[in-house]
Structures are given as C-alpha cells and as structure tokens.
Scaffold this motif. Sequence first.
Motif, PDB file in Angstrom:
ATOM      1  N   GLU A   1      -3.555   9.245  13.349  1.00 54.77           N
ATOM      2  CA  GLU A   1      -2.574   8.208  12.999  1.00 54.77           C
ATOM      3  C   GLU A   1      -1.570   8.003  14.126  1.00 54.77           C
ATOM      4  O   GLU A   1      -1.307   6.862  14.561  1.00 54.77           O
ATOM      5  CB  GLU A   1      -1.838   8.611  11.717  1.00 54.77           C
TER       6      GLU A   1
ATOM      7  N   TYR B   1      -3.761   4.647   7.026  1.00 53.02           N
ATOM      8  CA  TYR B   1      -3.888   5.531   5.868  1.00 53.02           C
ATOM      9  C   TYR B   1      -5.115   5.153   5.024  1.00 53.02           C
ATOM     10  O   TYR B   1      -5.857   6.018   4.559  1.00 53.02           O
ATOM     11  CB  TYR B   1      -2.643   5.462   4.996  1.00 53.02           C
ATOM     12  N   ILE B   2      -5.311   3.860   4.839  1.00 50.16           N
ATOM     13  CA  ILE B   2      -6.445   3.399   4.037  1.00 50.16           C
ATOM     14  C   ILE B   2      -7.759   3.761   4.715  1.00 50.16           C
ATOM     15  O   ILE B   2      -8.694   4.271   4.083  1.00 50.16           O
ATOM     16  CB  ILE B   2      -6.354   1.873   3.811  1.00 50.16           C
ATOM     17  N   VAL B   3      -7.829   3.509   6.017  1.00 47.55           N
ATOM     18  CA  VAL B   3      -9.060   3.801   6.766  1.00 47.55           C
ATOM     19  C   VAL B   3      -9.368   5.298   6.738  1.00 47.55           C
ATOM     20  O   VAL B   3     -10.507   5.713   6.499  1.00 47.55           O
ATOM     21  CB  VAL B   3      -8.925   3.311   8.223  1.00 47.55           C
TER      22      VAL B   3
ATOM     23  N   SER C   1       0.037   1.720   7.339  1.00 44.94           N
ATOM     24  CA  SER C   1      -0.569   1.546   6.012  1.00 44.94           C
ATOM     25  C   SER C   1      -2.071   1.346   6.126  1.00 44.94           C
ATOM     26  O   SER C   1      -2.843   1.918   5.334  1.00 44.94           O
ATOM     27  CB  SER C   1       0.074   0.346   5.306  1.00 44.94           C
ATOM     28  N   VAL C   2      -2.490   0.539   7.093  1.00 49.20           N
ATOM     29  CA  VAL C   2      -3.925   0.295   7.293  1.00 49.20           C
ATOM     30  C   VAL C   2      -4.610   1.591   7.740  1.00 49.20           C
ATOM     31  O   VAL C   2      -5.706   1.910   7.282  1.00 49.20           O
ATOM     32  CB  VAL C   2      -4.136  -0.822   8.338  1.00 49.20           C
TER      33      VAL C   2
ATOM     34  N   THR D   1      -0.426   0.610  -6.361  1.00 52.73           N
ATOM     35  CA  THR D   1      -1.309   0.712  -5.191  1.00 52.73           C
ATOM     36  C   THR D   1      -0.851   1.750  -4.179  1.00 52.73           C
ATOM     37  O   THR D   1      -1.571   2.053  -3.245  1.00 52.73           O
ATOM     38  CB  THR D   1      -1.391  -0.655  -4.471  1.00 52.73           C
TER      39      THR D   1
ATOM     40  N   ASP E   1      -8.359   7.483   4.541  1.00 49.31           N
ATOM     41  CA  ASP E   1      -8.706   7.877   3.171  1.00 49.31           C
ATOM     42  C   ASP E   1     -10.173   7.570   2.881  1.00 49.31           C
ATOM     43  O   ASP E   1     -10.871   8.357   2.224  1.00 49.31           O
ATOM     44  CB  ASP E   1      -7.806   7.147   2.174  1.00 49.31           C
ATOM     45  N   LYS E   2     -10.655   6.451   3.372  1.00 47.18           N
ATOM     46  CA  LYS E   2     -12.039   6.042   3.103  1.00 47.18           C
ATOM     47  C   LYS E   2     -13.048   6.731   4.017  1.00 47.18           C
ATOM     48  O   LYS E   2     -14.237   6.807   3.669  1.00 47.18           O
ATOM     49  CB  LYS E   2     -12.169   4.519   3.263  1.00 47.18           C
TER      50      LYS E   2
ATOM     51  N   SER F   1       0.176   5.002  -1.994  1.00 48.43           N
ATOM     52  CA  SER F   1      -0.381   6.325  -1.730  1.00 48.43           C
ATOM     53  C   SER F   1       0.667   7.369  -2.103  1.00 48.43           C
ATOM     54  O   SER F   1       1.748   7.044  -2.568  1.00 48.43           O
ATOM     55  CB  SER F   1      -0.736   6.459  -0.246  1.00 48.43           C
TER      56      SER F   1
ATOM     57  N   PHE G   1       0.787  -1.236   0.000  1.00 45.42           N
ATOM     58  CA  PHE G   1       0.000   0.000   0.000  1.00 45.42           C
ATOM     59  C   PHE G   1       0.823   1.294   0.000  1.00 45.42           C
ATOM     60  O   PHE G   1       0.262   2.368  -0.212  1.00 45.42           O
ATOM     61  CB  PHE G   1      -0.946   0.014   1.206  1.00 45.42           C
ATOM     62  N   GLN G   2       2.151   1.190   0.226  1.00 41.08           N
ATOM     63  CA  GLN G   2       2.945   2.415   0.222  1.00 41.08           C
ATOM     64  C   GLN G   2       4.127   2.388  -0.734  1.00 41.08           C
ATOM     65  O   GLN G   2       4.745   3.428  -0.950  1.00 41.08           O
ATOM     66  CB  GLN G   2       3.452   2.727   1.637  1.00 41.08           C
TER      67      GLN G   2
END
Length: 564
Positions: free
Chosen positions: A480, A393-395, A390-391, A37, A397-398, A39, A31-32
């Motif tokens: 974060e 960042y995804i959360v 990484s998780v 994929t 972002d969503k 960010s 993810f990074q």
Amino acid sequence: MNPVGQPLQLKVNYKRLGVFAVIGLVLFVLFQVLPSTASDTLEQQDTKVISKEQAQSAAVAFAQNTLHLQIDMSKEALVTYQSSSELFGYLSKEKLLDKYNKTYEKNYPYDVFRVRLTEQGDNGYTSVDIHMNSGKVIAFSVTPQYSKYAVAMAETNKKMRDSKLRIVEGNMTLQDKEQLAEPWLQKLGYDTGKLEVSTGGSDAGLLYTDPSKSIGSSNLQLKFAFEDGAIHSFQPAFSIPETHTAYVEKETSKAKWLTMLGYGLLTFVLGVLAIVYSALSRHHTSFKRGIFLSAFYFAVATFSSYNMLPAFEAEGLSGFALTVGMIVQTVFNLVMSALLYFSLVGGDGLWRKAGINAWARVKEPGYGPYVLHSMFTGYLWAFILMGVQSVIYIVLDKTIHSWSTTDASQSPYNMLYPWLLPIMAWMAGISEEAVYRLFGIPMLKKLVRNTFVACLIPTLIWALGHTLYPIYPVITRPIELTVIGLLFSFIFLKHGYIAVMFSHVVFDSVLMSFSLFALGDIPDILAGIVTIIMPAIVAYIVYLFNRKKKKEPYIMTPHPEGLQ
C-alpha cells in the motif's frame, strides 16, 4: 519546483486536480466511512460508548458489593481500553465479525474498559473489565500486594510457567478449584450443567468449555486462575485456533525483521549520509534552516510519549521502570530529530546545488502566497490519496485477502489527552517527507542516475517502517505505502517539499480524526474537525505574515532530470 533565485510560484491545474480530489473523496467515503461498505480500517463504534467515569463506577460497585473488597477511593483509578487483538483478528480474517457482533458481543466483547482499583492499606489492586457499551462486568482479577502470579506468567517456557503457576496456586487439586469456581459461575449466570472441564489434574488454572457457544473453529472458554488457594481471576473468552496463533506469530516475526533491517538499519544509513551531504553541500544551504522544524518535531514526539502514559501504566510500568522507559524514548526522539535536521539541511543543499529550489525560504519573494497555494494543492492531493488508498485496500482484500486487527497501545482511549492524537500527523508529514523525499531522492539520484529508482528506494525503506501495524499479511502495508509513497514522490518533484508536507499532514490528519470521531464526545468530535482544518489555518497564518511580494513572480519549472 522553482529554480533557485527566482520568485516562488506553483504551477497547478486546480480544475483537473479538483476533479480527481472529488473522485478520491467519494471513494474514501464509500469504502472507508459508510457503515454498509466500510472496511475495518477506521474501527468506528456502532453504538454509544460509556464514559470512563461510568466504567469506574461500575467497577467500584462490583469490587465492593460482589468481591467484598475495601477500595481506597483516595487513589485514582486507572481506566484503559483493552482489546483481544487475537480474537478480533481471527474473526476479521475469517469474515465472522458481523456474525459475532450479532450473536456474542453483548456478553463476550473483544473490546473493554479495564478499571484498576487500589485496595485500602495498599493490600494490592483489583482489575475489573467493563463492557464499553452496556457497562456490564465481564471479567475480574484480584492481585495481592506481594503477588507472585505476574512473575510466573512472565515465564516464556510453557512447561516452566505451568510449574511455577502450580506453586503460586498452593498446589490445589482440580476438585478444590471446581469448588471455588462453581459458586462464581452460578452467580454470574452460567449453567454449570452445560460446561465441560477442559483442565487436567496437573494443569495450572481451571478451564471450562461451553460446546453450545461456538463460531468458526472457536469455542467459548471460561478461565479461572488461582493464587494462594483463592481465585485470582476470571476471564470468559472465545478460544483462538492454534493455526491462527501460529500464523500471526510467524508474520509478526517477519515484520520485526523487515522493520529492523529494511527500515531501521537503512534509515540509519540515510542519517549518516545526510550528515555527510550536509557538509558537502554546506555552501548551498544554511545550517540554521532545519533548527525550527527539528525542535518542533522533538517537542511533539516527546509530548506524544508523555501522552501515552496510561498505556504504559496499563502494561505494568511504574516508578523506576517507567522513568527509565521515558528517558530511553526521549533519547530515541532526540536521535530522530537529529536525523530530520541533517536531512533538511542536506536535502536543501543538494537541490540548491543543482539549481532547484525544493524547499522555499521565508525571505524569498512570493513566500506567503506560495505556502497558501501549497496548502491548497496539499489538500487536493490528500483527497486523491485517500481514494487511491481505498482502491488499494479493495484490491489487496480480493487478491492476498488482507485483514486487520486492533491495537490498544495506539488507541486515543489510552491517552491523557486524546484530542491531541492528530498532532502526530505533523510529525509524520514534516519528518518523513524530509528524510525520504527531500533528502532521499536527490541523494539516491546521484548514485543510480534514474529518477524513478531514486524515488522507489527511499519509498521502500519508508514503507517497511510500517510492517508492525496489526495488518496481515505483513506485506500488506508495504505494498500500500509503496504506491502511496511513489505518489508522494511525484507530488514532491512537481510541487516541492512544502506542498508534499501539507498533503502528507492532511492525509494523516483526516484518518486520525476518525479515531476522535469514534470516541463520540462533543469535544473530541470538535477536535477531529479542527484537526482536519488545522493545516489550512497554519498556512493562512504564514500567508498573513508573508503576503507582500517584493516583485512579480514568473514561472520557470526545471525538469528534475537536471539533478546530477
């Protein structure tokens, strides 16, 4: 953590920790790192970046052959990385980066090398913006020796600024400006028939808009500025919607208050309390303990400030102003070193008074192997934290739709020695774990009588210290780092200061090393690799000098609830 007076040993389930570390690394890479994929966090370049020497050559050729200026080649050119943070941020927020990169980036980049050249006879200087991949000239400005343009631009009130700029221009008419600008537009390949004049007769400067080139709510604008009846600068750039600018200004203002009050003021309070508790617990510690780490921190912080000289010079600081700025920064570094020192002494004293050895001493039995195992533990936890980040960042972002932009002031391109950037990871690992974990947790535990709350409060203070990073909404980084900080607290309570320090250093070193990888040069890539393995080298050197044990260690790990 070990009890005071007992041989040192870590109790770690390396098999279980290793499994989680592998999972963390996979998530981080997925993810990074991977281009498909990743960010925007690591800000990696997709194409080869030209060297600063190539950028300088292109700028000199343009200044001499196109601007017909006499450049003093005996004066060293200043080459810095500059970025249109607002444009990048708008594109990032609106998910338009990929489209912009494919459509407009080749001709209108948001990242450039800015080359500042000195004219012969010290008649002023010329700045030329060069595309970082193609070497193409993007923009330029010509500043006379006694220019009043910069003074006028420093005016914060727009009405007053425009009034001063009109005087600097020489009270040129709109027709006068167009007559000067059109030959340049033709020379640079623009079709003047497609451009619309967006400047009023009483406005300063000259602004053209190209309706055929737009993305989102942004249009291409060609900006001319004038001084004493001549062109001062030319800058093509996409406009920034007013709503986006207003949002960033509001968030930035909020970030400043959170940093000053939530971080600065409360960290100062922690510093005062550290002095107090250093005195109160002096019989359980030594005032010699924190000297080396504090001196190391001051040396690294001071050199890091010096390493940023190109960034300071690019902002216009020179001579007396630059000297004063460096002195102020040095004094600040000295204050922060003092905060670190008393946090080390006070934190060590509080833990040892409670019968817990949170920060092992060199002369204690088993110190060498203990440091080595702390390093292994630190690496594994750092990999876990990278996956957790990484998780997160995804959360984010969503959920809150977080996004980031560029910050040229922190770029390794603007450092004298880019390969030394990751040394700042050691500053963070040593100081932040000392202030907010080694000292912060036991001090708060004496006040609130609850381990989780004692971990949460200093973690929140630490997290608020990162709100000025160009990541929005500004609450993104505090969220974060509250999670990351609580995990650092867990590592500290379970394994002690040395282990959590290593985990923090490794965590930051890996992330910073990617800034070096992005530079693309072999020495910088090698420096990035060395950066990642340096904590292991340091730990092994400590182990070699302290590997002999006075007696066999045994394990006895008290629960931190015993701290009163």
